[in-house]
Design a protein around this motif. Structure first.
Motif, short mmCIF file in Angstrom:
data_model
loop_
_atom_site.label_atom_id
_atom_site.label_comp_id
_atom_site.label_asym_id
_atom_site.label_seq_id
_atom_site.Cartn_x
_atom_site.Cartn_y
_atom_site.Cartn_z
N LYS A 195 0.85 -1.25 -0.03
CA LYS A 195 0.11 -0.11 0.17
C LYS A 195 0.72 1.18 0.08
O LYS A 195 0.50 2.32 -0.63
CB LYS A 195 -0.85 -0.10 1.14
CG LYS A 195 -2.16 -1.09 1.24
CD LYS A 195 -2.97 -0.84 2.28
CE LYS A 195 -4.29 -1.88 2.16
NZ LYS A 195 -5.11 -1.94 2.99
N HIS A 238 3.98 1.72 -1.48
CA HIS A 238 4.27 1.69 -2.96
C HIS A 238 3.40 2.27 -3.55
O HIS A 238 3.44 3.13 -4.48
CB HIS A 238 4.82 0.36 -3.12
CG HIS A 238 5.39 0.39 -4.60
ND1 HIS A 238 6.47 0.91 -4.81
CD2 HIS A 238 4.72 0.02 -5.74
CE1 HIS A 238 6.61 0.89 -6.21
NE2 HIS A 238 5.74 0.30 -6.90
N GLN A 239 2.05 1.90 -3.60
CA GLN A 239 1.05 2.43 -4.36
C GLN A 239 0.65 3.83 -4.01
O GLN A 239 0.59 4.61 -4.76
CB GLN A 239 -0.32 1.92 -4.02
CG GLN A 239 -0.66 0.27 -4.78
CD GLN A 239 -1.92 -0.23 -4.24
OE1 GLN A 239 -2.57 0.24 -3.14
NE2 GLN A 239 -2.42 -1.15 -5.01
#
Length: 107
Positions: A104, A106-107
């Motif tokens: 999450k 990284h998103q």
């Protein structure tokens, strides 16, 4: 703010006990106090005129260039989105580094 400070200083000098003892000093401080009060009122007049000019200029500009107003609104929306996402990133950075949290983040 500077003229307000100058008025405060002149008022403080005027209330100084030395003014009661020295008539010459009292006369100078009174003249200084009067000058500072006149300068402050002059500055307030200038500020109100400048603000009126700027406000009328902004109103004219937004009526002539409606796309400018839309650009300002888009910028505000983007800024709000950025702050919201930045707070999410900070929350995920504070959490324990596990697989789903890293994904999450990284998103």
């Amino acid at each position: 703010a500077m003229s307000k400070s100058a008025v405060k200083i002149s008022s403080d000098l005027l209330s100084n006990p030395l003014c009661e003892q020295e008539p010459g000093f009292l006369e100078m401080v009174t003249a200084f106090d009067t000058a500072m009060k006149r300068m402050d009122s002059f500055n307030q007049e200038k500020i109100s005129i400048i603000q009126a000019i700027i406000i009328s200029g902004n109103i004219l500009c937004t009526s002539v260039f409606p796309s400018l107003n839309m650009a300002v609104k888009r910028r505000e929306q983007t800024l709000q989105d950025y702050k919201r996402l930045q707070s999410k990133v900070e929350k995920y950075e504070e959490k324990e580094r596990t697989g789903p949290v890293l994904a999450k983040l990284h998103q």
